[in-house]
Design an enzyme around this catalytic site. Structure first.
Site, PDB file in Angstrom:
ATOM      1  N   ILE A 528       0.851  -1.193   0.000  1.00  0.00           N
ATOM      2  CA  ILE A 528       0.000   0.000   0.000  1.00  0.00           C
ATOM      3  C   ILE A 528       0.878   1.231   0.000  1.00  0.00           C
ATOM      4  O   ILE A 528       0.737   2.131  -0.810  1.00  0.00           O
ATOM      5  CB  ILE A 528      -0.940   0.001   1.216  1.00  0.00           C
ATOM      6  CG1 ILE A 528      -1.851  -1.225   1.168  1.00  0.00           C
ATOM      7  CG2 ILE A 528      -1.757   1.272   1.255  1.00  0.00           C
ATOM      8  CD1 ILE A 528      -2.649  -1.443   2.422  1.00  0.00           C
ATOM      9  N   GLY A 534       6.852   1.660   9.015  1.00  0.00           N
ATOM     10  CA  GLY A 534       6.848   0.333   8.424  1.00  0.00           C
ATOM     11  C   GLY A 534       6.106   0.342   7.099  1.00  0.00           C
ATOM     12  O   GLY A 534       5.412   1.305   6.784  1.00  0.00           O
ATOM     13  N   LYS A 550       1.279  -4.386   8.635  1.00  0.00           N
ATOM     14  CA  LYS A 550       2.429  -3.478   8.678  1.00  0.00           C
ATOM     15  C   LYS A 550       3.677  -4.291   8.960  1.00  0.00           C
ATOM     16  O   LYS A 550       3.751  -5.019   9.947  1.00  0.00           O
ATOM     17  CB  LYS A 550       2.247  -2.414   9.751  1.00  0.00           C
ATOM     18  CG  LYS A 550       3.457  -1.478   9.822  1.00  0.00           C
ATOM     19  CD  LYS A 550       3.124  -0.128  10.412  1.00  0.00           C
ATOM     20  CE  LYS A 550       2.954  -0.194  11.927  1.00  0.00           C
ATOM     21  NZ  LYS A 550       2.719   1.147  12.479  1.00  0.00           N
ATOM     22  N   ASP A 652       0.784  12.069  15.136  1.00  0.00           N
ATOM     23  CA  ASP A 652       0.924  11.922  13.683  1.00  0.00           C
ATOM     24  C   ASP A 652      -0.423  12.173  13.016  1.00  0.00           C
ATOM     25  O   ASP A 652      -0.840  11.450  12.106  1.00  0.00           O
ATOM     26  CB  ASP A 652       1.442  10.519  13.353  1.00  0.00           C
ATOM     27  CG  ASP A 652       1.883  10.403  11.906  1.00  0.00           C
ATOM     28  OD1 ASP A 652       2.157  11.452  11.286  1.00  0.00           O
ATOM     29  OD2 ASP A 652       1.953   9.273  11.396  1.00  0.00           O
TER      30      ASP A 652
END
Ligand SMILES: *[C@@H]1O[C@H](CO)[C@@H](O)[C@H](O)[C@H]1NC(C)=O
Ligand SMILES: *[C@@H]1O[C@H](CO)[C@@H](O)[C@H](O)[C@H]1NC(C)=O
Ligand SMILES: *[C@@H]1O[C@H](CO)[C@@H](O)[C@H](O)[C@H]1NC(C)=O
Ligand SMILES: *[C@@H]1O[C@H](CO)[C@@H](O)[C@H](O)[C@H]1NC(C)=O
Ligand SMILES: *[C@@H]1O[C@H](CO)[C@@H](O)[C@H](O)[C@H]1NC(C)=O
Ligand SMILES: *[C@@H]1O[C@H](CO)[C@@H](O)[C@H](O)[C@H]1NC(C)=O
Ligand SMILES: *[C@@H]1O[C@H](CO)[C@@H](O)[C@H](O)[C@H]1NC(C)=O
Ligand SMILES: *[C@@H]1O[C@H](CO)[C@@H](O)[C@H](O)[C@H]1NC(C)=O
Length: 906
Positions: A528, A534, A550, A652
């Site tokens: 993706i 990761g 991930k 984030d």
């Protein structure tokens, strides 16, 4: 009396029995005993001429029954084997090839003197006198001279071993008369000349080894007639010209070694007749051209294929990759080219060794490499990432691979790919610097900025840091054990795995194999994106349920990141947080987290994709959905900030962290940076300083990112993105971001609804009612973007405001005075607008209407020095406040508001 007689009879009987037995034994012994005096004499002559020890061949006993290495038949010696015997001291003094008495054995079938020193040449009379010989073994005897041509008379010979001697001269063509010969080994001598074509008559030959001589000339095509030949070794000579096509007729051949010659030309088309071949070595020749496609039409038996050090070109026949019993494929040092096939793995395939180094292979590494336990791919032009199934011992240097040391230069790679009309992936880095790629680009830039800052501060800061570190470590080590397992791990501190994290609460345990299966070996097609914590892959579990996996490579990503995330998930579960389905921690260097798949991806892709198609802007997310997403995200953040104890900071928050399920319900993702807010939002300087270097490695911003107010700021950017349709701006550079905010924020005013239409996403269709909501969201966004962290509204108020957008604009507009006076009771709207009003003030006191008046009145102020994010970083502390006092604010204040405020006061 009767007794006496019967005893007498019995005695007589016994006597007779004994007598009979002894004569019988004598007869048998006579059979085994050497009957010929000539041969007995000959044996003793041999014993003394060769200096054999009496230990092996003792005196006064029968040689046939008692000597080592002698076998007799019908009283004659048929078998003499002195292989590996040692000589007497006397015999060692002057060893000779002195075997004259062998001529007296008329029925000798086998003479084996291997590893017994026989300096001298093979006597000519061997060919006249040892006609009964079937086996002659003189390996490693230091025999010199030429091979006598008379040996061709020994037509009953089945095995002739003369290897590892110092034989010189040419190979006599009379050896071609040895029609019974099954084994002919002449290797490791100094033979010259060419291979006699008479060898083509040795129809019973199964093994021919003339390797390691000085043979020249060509390989006689006649050899192709040896239909029983199983092993042909002509390696290490100076044979020239091409490989005769007739070798393809050797359908019993198992081992073919033509390596280390000067063979040249093309490989014959029809070697395919070698149906039983297990090992083929054409290495170290000058063979050229490409391999015939049907080089190995029935490769079922092949185990070893060596074509190294030739000048082969072109593609490798695909069949070579799927040979079931392969053990070694070495085609190194050629000019083979092409890409690796993407073939499926044969379940029965054995593990094998692969060396394709120093060729011109290119493209990505594929699953065909899975079966190889040892791989040398160096010196090619492979590109892309190294898949998981590659063994650690794989040799990958001098390629064009990503994240691997000792690769070719960019110029080499680009020109190689360009020559073939292909484009090179540029080591996975963006092609041009103009269009930044979100994750890596951002962190790179941050690292550069941080490096510059660190460099500027210089040695002094470093020294201070060190000192503080030492001090702090001492303090910590004495107080370390208190909070483990109970409280969330503070930002920047490594949680101790296993102690703090309860893995059982973290979903299912997946095996690495399951994940490989789910993601097609983490194929690029399922990638993706490369996230900063990761790589994200989509995958399908065995049951058919889609997931996102991930992959965290601990060699490039700090261990803390995934431990923090696991720690977070072990404590938090909420409908607004992406569900963690499980994990796989079994590999040492790679960890995997498995999340529920979000059908609508993340906000950045959902909105960006639609907007990028200029002609059908209708497809962009409608306003209702955008507001729903904003509320959802605010709910999630509000939960983290206000319902967790202590509060969690996401750190984030950006469009790509806001994941969307099939109904566009928000699930917060990107949780690898989540940490608990420390000390009520007030951090002391030491912790901040200490955390600085570490967070720089993780690519996150400075210390103040550990404050909830940082999330609020970032959320402000997302809200503004929803209004303007420019979500990707938050991923762009600080300077671009700053400029954009400077251009955009002036169009947000509580007093002018129409102004917001100037920055409104052109693809949004909004009527008058909806415009009020847009306006409200813009106002909320602007209050979030206050450069002073302490002035930004709390997430719970933001949530309330987004849930009641009309109250934001209507109530404030109509009765701002009332609102302000009611601010003391803590209504969300008051809080929101309290912060709004404070935004241009430099007084560092939390909303108190009375203090605002003194400084108000100026019109829009523009930021001078640092970017908005930089301001946010500095905001947590007070060390930069003096500088900022002089710099202008990035956040413009509507002057009217101040005016009204003043009027109200007056
Ligand atoms: C053995 O052979 C050699 C050479 O042929 C011969 O000179 C010698 O007489 C033979 N010895 C006996 C005992 O026959
Ligand atoms: C070769 O072997 C055959 C059969 O084994 C035998 O009849 C013949 O006598 C042998 N030849 C010599 C010269 O001994
Ligand atoms: C053995 O071979 C040689 C030459 O190779 C030949 O001259 C001789 O006649 C042969 N002797 C016998 C007994 O066959
Ligand atoms: C070759 O070998 C076969 C069987 O191994 C045997 O019958 C035949 O006699 C041999 N041929 C010669 C010329 O010795
Ligand atoms: C065989 O070849 C090697 C290399 O050419 C050479 O050094 C050697 O002297 C040669 N030996 C003979 C016996 O010709
Ligand atoms: C491969 O090709 C290049 C030029 O095309 C040549 O210089 C080099 O010698 C070749 N290498 C081999 C092993 O044939
Ligand atoms: C694997 O081996 C089994 C049994 O030996 C055989 O039946 C099957 O066909 C083989 N599969 C492949 C792909 O060679
Ligand atoms: C660079 O550009 C080429 C086409 O020119 C493209 O195939 C490649 O994927 C690009 N690489 C990256 C990392 O964007």
């Amino acid at each position: 009396m009767v007794d006496q007689r019967s005893i007498g009879v019995a005695f007589l009987y016994l006597l007779l029995l004994l007598l009979f037995e002894s004569t019988f034994e004598q007869q048998v012994q006579q059979q085994q005993q050497l009957s010929s005096g000539i041969e007995l004499t000959a044996l003793f002559e041999l014993r003394s001429s060769l200096g054999l020890r009496s230990k092996d061949w003792p005196r006064k006993v029968d040689p046939c029954s008692s000597w080592n290495g002698i076998r007799c038949e019908n009283g004659s010696v048929i078998w003499i084997n002195i292989s590996g015997f040692r000589r007497t001291r006397l015999g060692k003094q002057d060893p000779q090839f002195a075997v004259d008495s062998l001529a007296n054995f008329t029925r000798l079938v086998s003479f084996n003197a291997s590893r017994f020193l026989l300096p001298g040449s093979i006597p000519d009379w061997f060919g006249q006198r040892l006609l009964t010989l079937q086996v002659l073994d003189l390996r490693s005897c230091s025999v010199t001279g030429v091979i006598p041509s008379s040996l061709g008379n020994l037509t009953n010979l089945t095995s002739l071993y003369l290897s590892d001697n110092r034989l010189t001269g040419q190979i006599s063509s009379t050896l071609g008369q040895l029609l019974s010969l099954s084994v002919l080994h002449l290797s490791k001598n100094l033979l010259t000349g060419s291979i006699p074509s008479s060898f083509g008559s040795l129809m019973n030959l199964t093994s021919l080894d003339i390797s390691s001589n000085n043979l020249t000339g060509l390989i006689p095509p006649a050899i192709g007639a040896l239909s029983k030949l199983q092993s042909l070794n002509l390696s290490n000579n100076s044979l020239t010209s091409a490989i005769p096509a007739q070798l393809g007729d050797l359908d019993s051949l198992i081992d073919l070694d033509l390596s280390s010659n000067d063979l040249s030309g093309l490989v014959p088309q029809d070697l395919g007749g070698l149906r039983n071949l297990q090992r083929i070595d054409f290495g170290k020749n000058g063979l050229s051209g490409s391999l015939p496609v049907n080089f190995f039409p029935s490769p079922s038996q092949l185990q070893v294929i060596v074509l190294r050090n030739n000048s082969f070109v072109g593609d490798l026949p695909e069949v070579l990759w799927s040979i079931p019993r392969l053990k070694l494929l070495d085609i190194s040092r050629n000019n083979f080219t092409g890409t690796l096939p993407n073939s499926a793995l044969n379940d029965n395939a054995t593990a094998a060794e692969l060396d394709i180094s120093q060729n011109k292979f290119y493209g990505g590494l594929t699953t065909v490499l899975r079966r190889f336990s040892s791989t040398d791919l160096s010196g090619n032009y492979f590109e892309g990432r190294v898949p998981d199934y590659m063994h650690d011992n794989a040799s990958l240097s001098s390629n064009c691979l990503q994240i691997v040391p000792n690769q070719r230069t960019l110029a080499e790679c680009v020109s190689f790919y360009a020559e073939r009309g292909l484009s090179f992936d540029n080591f996975g880095r963006p092609n041009s610097t103009e269009r930044p790629v979100p994750e890596s680009g951002k962190s790179n830039r941050r690292i550069i900025i941080l490096a510059a800052v660190l460099g500027g501060a210089g040695l002094i800061v470093l020294l201070i840091l060190l000192l503080l570190l030492v001090l702090c470590f001492r303090r910590r080590s004495s107080t370390n054990h208190r909070g483990i397992g109970v409280e969330p791990v503070p930002a920047g501190e490594t949680p101790s795995p296993g102690v703090a994290i309860n893995l059982s609460s973290l979903g299912d345990l997946f095996t690495y194999q399951q994940l490989l299966q789910a993601t097609g070996d983490f194929s690029d097609a399922n990638l993706i994106k490369h996230g900063h914590s990761g790589d994200l892959f989509r995958g399908i579990l065995e049951g058919g349920s889609p997931v996102v996996i991930k992959r965290i490579d601990l060699q490039s990503i700090k261990k803390e990141a995934y431990l923090l995330e696991l720690d977070f998930f072990s404590k938090v579960s909420h409908t607004r947080v992406v569900p963690l389905l499980g994990h796989c921690l079994e590999k040492e260097n790679e960890k995997f987290l498995v999340y529920k798949y979000m059908p609508n991806g993340d906000l950045s892709s959902s909105l960006y994709r639609k907007n990028s198609l200029e002609d059908d802007s209708l497809q962009s997310l409608d306003w209702i959905t955008r507001l729903k997403i904003a509320i959802g995200a605010a709910e999630g953040l509000s939960y983290l900030h206000h319902e967790c104890m202590p509060p969690f900071v996401h750190r984030d928050v950006q469009a790509s962290s806001i994941l969307l399920d099939d109904k566009f319900e928000v699930r917060l993702g990107s949780l690898s940076e989540v940490c608990a807010q420390e000390g009520d939002g007030h951090q002391n300087r030491i912790t901040r300083l200490l955390r600085f270097p570490q967070s720089s490695e993780q690519g996150s911003s400075g210390s103040s990112t550990a404050l909830c107010a940082y999330d609020v700021y970032c959320f402000g950017k997302v809200l503004l993105g929803l209004v303007t349709g420019k979500l990707d701006i938050s991923a762009s550079s600080d300077t671009q971001m700053k400029e954009w905010l400077e251009r955009t924020l002036p169009y947000i005013s509580i007093y002018d609804k129409e102004l917001v239409t100037k920055i409104l996403d052109p693809s949004l269709l909004v009527d008058e009612d909806l415009l009020e909501e847009v306006w409200a969201m813009a106002i909320v966004a602007r209050s979030c973007l206050n450069p002073k962290p302490s002035r930004r509204p709390l997430m719970r108020y933001i949530l309330k405001a987004l849930e009641n957008p009309l109250r934001v604009v209507r109530e404030d507009n109509s009765s701002s005075a009332r609102l302000r006076t009611t601010s003391s009771r803590g209504s969300w709207n008051a809080a929101l607008f309290g912060s709004w009003r404070q935004s241009s003030s430099d007084v560092a006191v939390i909303p108190a209407a009375s203090t605002t008046k003194a400084e108000g009145g100026s019109s829009f102020k523009q930021s001078g020095t640092t970017g908005s994010q930089g301001s946010a970083q500095n905001g947590g502390g007070d060390h930069s406040s003096s500088r900022r006092r002089h710099s202008k604010e990035i956040f413009p204040e509507p002057s009217e508001a101040q005016d009204i405020e003043r009027q109200d006061r007056d």
